[in-house]
Design a protein around this motif. Structure first.
Motif, PDB file in Angstrom:
ATOM      1  N   ARG A  28      55.589  47.539  24.762  1.00 45.62           N
ATOM      2  CA  ARG A  28      55.638  48.680  23.832  1.00 45.62           C
ATOM      3  C   ARG A  28      57.074  49.100  23.514  1.00 45.62           C
ATOM      4  N   MET A  29      58.028  48.622  24.327  1.00 49.99           N
ATOM      5  CA  MET A  29      59.436  48.980  24.088  1.00 49.99           C
ATOM      6  C   MET A  29      60.058  48.117  22.995  1.00 49.99           C
ATOM      7  N   ASN A  30      59.400  47.002  22.665  1.00 48.57           N
ATOM      8  CA  ASN A  30      59.920  46.088  21.633  1.00 48.57           C
ATOM      9  C   ASN A  30      59.327  46.435  20.273  1.00 48.57           C
ATOM     10  N   ASP A  31      60.111  46.234  19.246  1.00 47.16           N
ATOM     11  CA  ASP A  31      59.588  46.470  17.893  1.00 47.16           C
ATOM     12  C   ASP A  31      59.061  45.146  17.334  1.00 47.16           C
ATOM     13  N   THR A  32      58.014  44.636  17.976  1.00 53.83           N
ATOM     14  CA  THR A  32      57.439  43.367  17.526  1.00 53.83           C
ATOM     15  C   THR A  32      55.938  43.556  17.322  1.00 53.83           C
ATOM     16  N   LYS A  33      55.373  42.681  16.523  1.00 56.09           N
ATOM     17  CA  LYS A  33      53.938  42.767  16.238  1.00 56.09           C
ATOM     18  C   LYS A  33      53.163  42.431  17.509  1.00 56.09           C
ATOM     19  N   SER A  34      52.230  43.295  17.871  1.00 49.02           N
ATOM     20  CA  SER A  34      51.421  43.035  19.053  1.00 49.02           C
ATOM     21  C   SER A  34      50.044  43.627  18.822  1.00 49.02           C
ATOM     22  N   TYR A  35      49.249  43.655  19.892  1.00 45.69           N
ATOM     23  CA  TYR A  35      47.898  44.194  19.727  1.00 45.69           C
ATOM     24  C   TYR A  35      47.917  45.718  19.632  1.00 45.69           C
ATOM     25  N   SER A  36      49.053  46.347  19.987  1.00 43.53           N
ATOM     26  CA  SER A  36      49.218  47.791  19.835  1.00 43.53           C
ATOM     27  C   SER A  36      50.585  48.058  19.234  1.00 43.53           C
ATOM     28  N   PRO A  37      50.735  49.118  18.443  1.00 46.26           N
ATOM     29  CA  PRO A  37      52.054  49.392  17.866  1.00 46.26           C
ATOM     30  C   PRO A  37      53.066  49.781  18.944  1.00 46.26           C
ATOM     31  N   PRO A  38      54.349  49.549  18.701  1.00 47.91           N
ATOM     32  CA  PRO A  38      55.358  49.916  19.698  1.00 47.91           C
ATOM     33  C   PRO A  38      55.528  51.425  19.797  1.00 47.91           C
ATOM     34  N   VAL A  39      56.091  51.881  20.916  1.00 55.57           N
ATOM     35  CA  VAL A  39      56.505  53.286  21.023  1.00 55.57           C
ATOM     36  C   VAL A  39      57.708  53.455  20.091  1.00 55.57           C
ATOM     37  N   GLY A  40      57.719  54.542  19.325  1.00 53.26           N
ATOM     38  CA  GLY A  40      58.844  54.784  18.421  1.00 53.26           C
ATOM     39  C   GLY A  40      60.055  55.313  19.179  1.00 53.26           C
ATOM     40  N   ILE A  41      61.230  55.127  18.596  1.00 48.80           N
ATOM     41  CA  ILE A  41      62.439  55.695  19.204  1.00 48.80           C
ATOM     42  C   ILE A  41      62.292  57.219  19.223  1.00 48.80           C
ATOM     43  N   ASP A  42      62.657  57.815  20.332  1.00 51.24           N
ATOM     44  CA  ASP A  42      62.564  59.267  20.603  1.00 51.24           C
ATOM     45  C   ASP A  42      61.122  59.730  20.828  1.00 51.24           C
ATOM     46  N   GLU A  43      60.177  58.800  20.870  1.00 55.26           N
ATOM     47  CA  GLU A  43      58.793  59.180  21.204  1.00 55.26           C
ATOM     48  C   GLU A  43      58.571  59.057  22.710  1.00 55.26           C
ATOM     49  N   THR A  44      57.633  59.848  23.196  1.00 51.36           N
ATOM     50  CA  THR A  44      57.279  59.790  24.623  1.00 51.36           C
ATOM     51  C   THR A  44      56.684  58.420  24.953  1.00 51.36           C
ATOM     52  N   MET A  45      57.154  57.832  26.054  1.00 45.21           N
ATOM     53  CA  MET A  45      56.584  56.558  26.505  1.00 45.21           C
ATOM     54  C   MET A  45      55.083  56.747  26.754  1.00 45.21           C
ATOM     55  N   GLU A  46      54.299  55.775  26.359  1.00 46.77           N
ATOM     56  CA  GLU A  46      52.858  55.951  26.519  1.00 46.77           C
ATOM     57  C   GLU A  46      52.394  55.527  27.904  1.00 46.77           C
ATOM     58  N   GLY A  47      51.244  56.040  28.287  1.00 43.60           N
ATOM     59  CA  GLY A  47      50.725  55.663  29.598  1.00 43.60           C
ATOM     60  C   GLY A  47      49.510  56.478  29.980  1.00 43.60           C
ATOM     61  N   GLY A  48      48.753  55.941  30.892  1.00 39.82           N
ATOM     62  CA  GLY A  48      47.556  56.613  31.386  1.00 39.82           C
ATOM     63  C   GLY A  48      47.916  57.612  32.487  1.00 39.82           C
ATOM     64  N   CYS A  49      47.174  58.700  32.536  1.00 40.45           N
ATOM     65  CA  CYS A  49      47.451  59.772  33.512  1.00 40.45           C
ATOM     66  C   CYS A  49      46.145  60.307  34.081  1.00 40.45           C
ATOM     67  N   VAL A  50      46.208  60.747  35.312  1.00 40.90           N
ATOM     68  CA  VAL A  50      45.182  61.648  35.848  1.00 40.90           C
ATOM     69  C   VAL A  50      45.764  63.047  35.750  1.00 40.90           C
ATOM     70  N   ALA A  51      45.027  63.958  35.141  1.00 46.87           N
ATOM     71  CA  ALA A  51      45.573  65.277  34.830  1.00 46.87           C
ATOM     72  C   ALA A  51      44.518  66.352  35.072  1.00 46.87           C
ATOM     73  N   GLU A  52      44.987  67.606  35.135  1.00 45.03           N
ATOM     74  CA  GLU A  52      44.091  68.753  35.318  1.00 45.03           C
ATOM     75  C   GLU A  52      44.159  69.633  34.063  1.00 45.03           C
ATOM     76  N   VAL A  53      43.000  70.019  33.574  1.00 41.84           N
ATOM     77  CA  VAL A  53      42.947  70.879  32.386  1.00 41.84           C
ATOM     78  C   VAL A  53      43.418  72.287  32.775  1.00 41.84           C
ATOM     79  N   MET A  54      44.414  72.809  32.021  1.00 40.27           N
ATOM     80  CA  MET A  54      44.988  74.140  32.321  1.00 40.27           C
ATOM     81  C   MET A  54      44.473  75.217  31.369  1.00 40.27           C
ATOM     82  N   GLU A  55      44.329  74.866  30.107  1.00 43.61           N
ATOM     83  CA  GLU A  55      43.813  75.793  29.085  1.00 43.61           C
ATOM     84  C   GLU A  55      42.952  74.953  28.169  1.00 43.61           C
ATOM     85  N   SER A  56      41.842  75.499  27.691  1.00 43.60           N
ATOM     86  CA  SER A  56      40.977  74.671  26.842  1.00 43.60           C
ATOM     87  C   SER A  56      40.345  75.461  25.696  1.00 43.60           C
ATOM     88  N   ASN A  57      40.459  74.873  24.510  1.00 45.21           N
ATOM     89  CA  ASN A  57      39.706  75.368  23.345  1.00 45.21           C
ATOM     90  C   ASN A  57      38.649  74.335  22.952  1.00 45.21           C
TER      91      ASN A  57
END
Ligand code: NAP
Length: 344
Positions: free
Chosen positions: A54-83
């Motif tokens: 994802r760090m490379n700007d090459t054609k792949s099965y998913s688009p690359p992460v853009g410059i200045d964009e948050t690196m992508e990734g899976g997380c386990v998280a807790e919901v703090m506020e919800s609408n």
């Protein structure tokens, strides 16, 4: 006091090997969830080899992460506020928030986690995407059969360690390839591999010799995670009509490393002469198999039949170095970052 969130963004693209200067830590005010959204805090961040692509700007099965964009990734998280009516404060979820301490989500593609089955971090490893990859690779891609001989590279990693244990449970002869003495011993003594060979201490020819001794009847299935020297070593040892599940090729994720790759005709010739079935697969095409996977594997994780290991680094700011370490094989099992505390 205004609460802040931290994120790690892609500052620039690697020219050769990825390095720390490719990442930047940013701090911003905590965002507020809009209609139908929720705010979650990251507890665990998963680091995975695919992120290098994802760090490379090459054609792949998913688009690359853009410059200045948050690196992508899976997380386990807790919901703090919800609408969002489907998610309540305190829910523990699996989401793709990225390399960040907090994130806003609409809940699309999010899975709620049951913390009773196994530690919540396991939903990023043995019971998450890598685990599903191992299970699909073995059952659907390789169609592995009892009595066959299988070789699994990156044998003690997040994918390999489950593939090896499931193959053993199927009644296969299971040969692992891993980096270093400690990993090979763990593979044999804890994961149940019949043999595990250290690729780091062997030349191409030594590696081939050791695999051929370990597989006197040849190799029927190869669970390919690395490419590189290991692939070159195995090719001539594959039986006629052998199958390869092409899951990954981490040895070649850096463009620099591909300069020493063997010639294509060698690979093509082996596929032709040995009538190999080589099937590449990307796990996001196989999420229809998630329920079947969890039904089989979750109870075995819960009761300890299936073992798994995690390498944990502390704090979001440790993610870039831990990711570079993962690409060099310094992780031992699933690489995770602890970003926040467990829920109270
Ligand atoms: N197709 C898909 O959808 C999919 C999904 C998940 C993962 N994958 C792929 O599966 C593979 C394993 O992923 P994972 O998450 O389980 O990672 P992992 O095995 O936990 O970690 C990566 C491991 O790769 C090995 N490695 C790194 N550089 C190497 C090199 N030059 N030569 C040989 N081995 C090297 C290291 O193990 P050793 O120290 O033992 O060498 C390292 O620990 C990766 O290629 C990944 O991209 C594919």
């Amino acid at each position: 006091m205004v609460q802040k969130m931290d994120s790690i963004v892609l500052a620039n693209r690697p020219l050769g090997d990825a390095e720390l200067g490719n990442f930047r830590l940013e701090t911003a005010e905590l965002p507020q969830p809009g209609p139908n959204e929720f705010l979650a805090r990251t507890i665990w961040l998963s680091l995975d080899p695919y992120m290098r692509g994802r760090m490379n700007d090459t054609k792949s099965y998913s688009p690359p992460v853009g410059i200045d964009e948050t690196m992508e990734g899976g997380c386990v998280a807790e919901v703090m506020e919800s609408n969002n009516p489907d998610y309540s404060v305190g829910d523990i979820i699996l989401d793709r928030l990225g390399w960040t301490s907090h994130g806003i989500s609409k809940g699309i593609g999010v899975r709620k986690i049951d913390p009773i089955i196994a530690p919540i971090s396991s939903n990023l490893g043995v019971l998450g995407m890598p685990g599903l990859t191992a299970w699909v690779g073995l059952n659907d891609i390789l169609e592995a059969q009892p009595g066959e001989t299988i070789v699994i590279s990156a044998a003690t990693g997040a994918v390999g360690s489950l593939a090896g244990q499931l193959a053993k449970l199927k009644g296969m002869r299971v040969i692992g390839i891993a980096g270093g003495y400690d990993k090979t011993q763990y593979a044999i003594n804890e994961l149940g591999y019949d043999v595990c060979i250290d690729h780091k201490s062997a030349s191409l020819h030594e590696l081939r010799k050791q695999i051929s001794v370990a597989a006197p009847n040849g190799v029927d299935c190869y669970f390919e995670n690395v490419g590189g020297k290991t692939l070159e070593a195995i090719l001539p040892l594959l039986n006629t009509f052998a199958r390869i599940a092409l899951c990954g090729m981490i040895a070649w994720y850096s463009p620099e490393a591909t300069k020493t790759a063997g010639p294509i005709p060698t690979v093509w010739g082996a596929i032709l002469r040995q009538r190999l079935r080589v099937r590449g697969f990307i796990i996001f095409d196989h999420y229809d198999r998630l329920d079947a996977f969890l039904e089989e594997v979750a109870p075995m994780v819960s009761n300890g039949t299936i073992k798994y290991k995690e390498t944990i680094s502390l704090g979001l700011s440790s993610a870039p170095q831990s990711f570079l370490d993962l690409l060099e094989g310094k992780n031992f099992g699933k690489q995770l970052v602890r970003v926040g505390n467990d829920p109270k």
